[in-house]
Design a protein around this motif. Structure first.
Motif, PDB file in Angstrom:
ATOM      1  N   PHE A 156      33.161  25.119  72.940  1.00 24.13           N
ATOM      2  CA  PHE A 156      32.533  23.854  72.547  1.00 24.13           C
ATOM      3  C   PHE A 156      31.015  23.965  72.533  1.00 24.13           C
ATOM      4  N   ALA A 157      30.451  24.707  73.477  1.00 17.82           N
ATOM      5  CA  ALA A 157      29.000  24.801  73.620  1.00 17.82           C
ATOM      6  C   ALA A 157      28.327  25.355  72.369  1.00 17.82           C
ATOM      7  N   ILE A 158      29.069  26.078  71.550  1.00 21.69           N
ATOM      8  CA  ILE A 158      28.504  26.602  70.305  1.00 21.69           C
ATOM      9  C   ILE A 158      28.005  25.465  69.425  1.00 21.69           C
ATOM     10  N   GLY A 159      28.712  24.335  69.464  1.00 23.33           N
ATOM     11  CA  GLY A 159      28.297  23.181  68.669  1.00 23.33           C
ATOM     12  C   GLY A 159      26.913  22.684  69.038  1.00 23.33           C
ATOM     13  N   PHE A 160      26.566  22.736  70.326  1.00 22.88           N
ATOM     14  CA  PHE A 160      25.239  22.301  70.748  1.00 22.88           C
ATOM     15  C   PHE A 160      24.162  23.296  70.327  1.00 22.88           C
ATOM     16  N   VAL A 161      24.505  24.568  70.286  1.00 20.77           N
ATOM     17  CA  VAL A 161      23.553  25.554  69.766  1.00 20.77           C
ATOM     18  C   VAL A 161      23.254  25.245  68.305  1.00 20.77           C
TER      19      VAL A 161
ATOM     20  N   PHE B 191      23.687  12.125  60.025  1.00 20.91           N
ATOM     21  CA  PHE B 191      24.979  12.506  59.460  1.00 20.91           C
ATOM     22  C   PHE B 191      25.295  13.964  59.775  1.00 20.91           C
ATOM     23  N   ILE B 192      24.310  14.837  59.592  1.00 24.10           N
ATOM     24  CA  ILE B 192      24.509  16.262  59.836  1.00 24.10           C
ATOM     25  C   ILE B 192      24.866  16.522  61.296  1.00 24.10           C
ATOM     26  N   ALA B 193      24.193  15.808  62.221  1.00 25.26           N
ATOM     27  CA  ALA B 193      24.466  16.012  63.648  1.00 25.26           C
ATOM     28  C   ALA B 193      25.909  15.662  63.986  1.00 25.26           C
ATOM     29  N   GLY B 194      26.409  14.566  63.433  1.00 22.83           N
ATOM     30  CA  GLY B 194      27.789  14.180  63.709  1.00 22.83           C
ATOM     31  C   GLY B 194      28.788  15.193  63.189  1.00 22.83           C
ATOM     32  N   SER B 195      28.564  15.674  61.985  1.00 19.74           N
ATOM     33  CA  SER B 195      29.495  16.667  61.428  1.00 19.74           C
ATOM     34  C   SER B 195      29.351  18.006  62.137  1.00 19.74           C
ATOM     35  N   THR B 196      28.144  18.329  62.583  1.00 16.34           N
ATOM     36  CA  THR B 196      27.934  19.605  63.266  1.00 16.34           C
ATOM     37  C   THR B 196      28.678  19.664  64.590  1.00 16.34           C
ATOM     38  N   ILE B 197      28.612  18.614  65.383  1.00 16.59           N
ATOM     39  CA  ILE B 197      29.239  18.646  66.704  1.00 16.59           C
ATOM     40  C   ILE B 197      30.761  18.688  66.583  1.00 16.59           C
ATOM     41  N   VAL B 198      31.298  18.274  65.438  1.00 15.12           N
ATOM     42  CA  VAL B 198      32.740  18.370  65.223  1.00 15.12           C
ATOM     43  C   VAL B 198      33.204  19.819  65.295  1.00 15.12           C
ATOM     44  N   PHE B 199      32.374  20.752  64.846  1.00 19.67           N
ATOM     45  CA  PHE B 199      32.772  22.160  64.917  1.00 19.67           C
ATOM     46  C   PHE B 199      32.916  22.607  66.374  1.00 19.67           C
ATOM     47  N   GLY B 200      32.098  22.057  67.258  1.00 25.71           N
ATOM     48  CA  GLY B 200      32.264  22.352  68.672  1.00 25.71           C
ATOM     49  C   GLY B 200      33.568  21.797  69.208  1.00 25.71           C
ATOM     50  N   ILE B 201      33.920  20.581  68.810  1.00 23.06           N
ATOM     51  CA  ILE B 201      35.180  19.967  69.248  1.00 23.06           C
ATOM     52  C   ILE B 201      36.368  20.766  68.728  1.00 23.06           C
ATOM     53  N   VAL B 202      36.292  21.186  67.476  1.00 25.05           N
ATOM     54  CA  VAL B 202      37.367  21.997  66.891  1.00 25.05           C
ATOM     55  C   VAL B 202      37.493  23.329  67.634  1.00 25.05           C
ATOM     56  N   ALA B 203      36.356  23.963  67.922  1.00 24.28           N
ATOM     57  CA  ALA B 203      36.392  25.236  68.652  1.00 24.28           C
ATOM     58  C   ALA B 203      37.047  25.054  70.011  1.00 24.28           C
ATOM     59  N   LEU B 204      36.721  23.957  70.693  1.00 26.07           N
ATOM     60  CA  LEU B 204      37.346  23.663  71.981  1.00 26.07           C
ATOM     61  C   LEU B 204      38.866  23.562  71.835  1.00 26.07           C
ATOM     62  N   GLY B 205      39.300  22.779  70.834  1.00 29.38           N
ATOM     63  CA  GLY B 205      40.736  22.609  70.631  1.00 29.38           C
ATOM     64  C   GLY B 205      41.449  23.898  70.289  1.00 29.38           C
ATOM     65  N   LEU B 206      40.842  24.714  69.451  1.00 30.39           N
ATOM     66  CA  LEU B 206      41.466  25.980  69.058  1.00 30.39           C
ATOM     67  C   LEU B 206      41.598  26.940  70.241  1.00 30.39           C
ATOM     68  N   VAL B 207      40.499  27.110  70.988  1.00 33.09           N
ATOM     69  CA  VAL B 207      40.523  28.071  72.094  1.00 33.09           C
ATOM     70  C   VAL B 207      41.453  27.598  73.209  1.00 33.09           C
ATOM     71  N   ARG B 208      41.399  26.318  73.547  1.00 27.61           N
ATOM     72  CA  ARG B 208      42.309  25.816  74.568  1.00 27.61           C
ATOM     73  C   ARG B 208      43.761  25.961  74.136  1.00 27.61           C
ATOM     74  N   GLY B 209      44.023  25.667  72.871  1.00 28.34           N
ATOM     75  CA  GLY B 209      45.395  25.776  72.388  1.00 28.34           C
ATOM     76  C   GLY B 209      45.925  27.200  72.438  1.00 28.34           C
ATOM     77  N   ILE B 210      45.066  28.158  72.141  1.00 28.69           N
ATOM     78  CA  ILE B 210      45.480  29.561  72.160  1.00 28.69           C
ATOM     79  C   ILE B 210      45.694  30.061  73.586  1.00 28.69           C
ATOM     80  N   LEU B 211      44.830  29.627  74.526  1.00 31.53           N
ATOM     81  CA  LEU B 211      44.862  30.166  75.883  1.00 31.53           C
ATOM     82  C   LEU B 211      45.795  29.422  76.837  1.00 31.53           C
ATOM     83  N   GLU B 212      46.173  28.203  76.522  1.00 31.78           N
ATOM     84  CA  GLU B 212      46.983  27.415  77.457  1.00 31.78           C
ATOM     85  C   GLU B 212      48.305  28.073  77.848  1.00 31.78           C
ATOM     86  N   PRO B 213      49.025  28.741  76.936  1.00 32.41           N
ATOM     87  CA  PRO B 213      50.269  29.391  77.363  1.00 32.41           C
ATOM     88  C   PRO B 213      50.063  30.441  78.454  1.00 32.41           C
ATOM     89  N   ALA B 214      48.876  31.035  78.495  1.00 34.73           N
ATOM     90  CA  ALA B 214      48.609  32.062  79.514  1.00 34.73           C
ATOM     91  C   ALA B 214      48.120  31.450  80.808  1.00 34.73           C
TER      92      ALA B 214
END
Length: 262
Positions: A70-75, A34-57
């Protein structure tokens, strides 16, 4: 200076960790999955946030930045000793091969099945929480929705081959963490592997399905039947890549090294 372990030593480390995973109590196994599934979600969220912020540029810069985030989630996963589905290939199979106990096959099946299901349950629960309107920046929801639709449009053969690579990569990460001697080295292996998985992008059944669930929660046009088919295809590819390309070959390497010295 620490000397890198040889294949036989890595195998023995894997056996020790694999025995722990095979023999862990049900409560520990349930919580870990259960913890692993919820943990990797933070990596997915980080990916979405950073891509969303940088895409206009810059779209290419956004994709690189998203993969780095995203790689932070695997750490988090590897340092916290949480376990995704295909991380449970090399170590437990090494233990099964070493112990040669018939009952271990049932334990291996229990480990894989519960880890898979609980990874998804933990991830979906947190994804539902984070997809509540106003929790994340709007750009993140847009990115995650588009990514889910892109995954759904990918052909079955391309998805399978991508999953072969993804299963091999994540299992290789598990193998390499047995080969290093410090927390810092484990973090580096996890981060580099997570970045490569995301920048590929290569398919990992739990990560891919959580991407799809996230997209659906944010309004992506992905049917439940499509989600089920993708899950089956990617899981099959992960098994081929993780077990066939990495686990069995490294076990054969270790066995060969031991026989040559014996």
């Amino acid at each position: 200076m620490a000397v890198a372990p040889n294949p036989s030593e890595i195998f023995q480390r894997a056996v020790g960790e694999g025995e722990r995973r095979l023999d862990q109590p049900l409560l520990e196994l349930t919580a870990t999955g259960f913890i692993a599934g919820s943990t990797i979600v933070f990596g997915i969220v980080a990916l979405g946030l950073v891509r969303g912020i940088l895409e206009p540029a810059s779209r290419p810069l956004a994709e690189i930045g998203g993969a780095l985030a995203f790689a932070i989630g695997f750490v988090f996963l590897f340092v916290g000793r949480a376990e995704l589905f295909s991380e449970n290939f090399f170590d437990p199979v090494a233990a099964v091969v070493q112990r040669k106990r018939t009952g271990d096959l049932a334990k291996l099946g229990r480990l894989w099945a519960l880890t898979y299901v609980l990874n998804l349950v933990g991830g979906v629960v947190l994804a539902l929480i984070l997809s509540v309107e106003g929790v994340l920046r709007p750009e993140a929801g847009d990115v995650l929705s588009r990514m889910a639709e892109e995954i759904a449009r990918q052909g079955a053969w391309a998805g399978f081959v991508s999953a072969v690579a993804g299963g091999a990569l994540v299992t290789l990460m598990s193998y390499l963490t047995d080969a290093v001697n410090s927390v810092g080295s484990r973090m580096a292996v996890a981060y580099l592997g997570g970045f490569l998985l995301a920048i590929g992008p290569f398919a990992h059944t739990v990560v891919t399905l959580l991407h799809l669930f996230f997209g659906i929660f944010f309004g992506a046009h992905v049917g439940w039947g499509t989600l089920a088919v993708i899950g089956a295809v990617v899981t099959a590819g992960n098994l081929v890549g993780g077990l066939g390309l990495v686990t069995l070959t490294h076990i054969a390497q270790a066995k060969g090294a031991r026989e040559s010295r014996g």
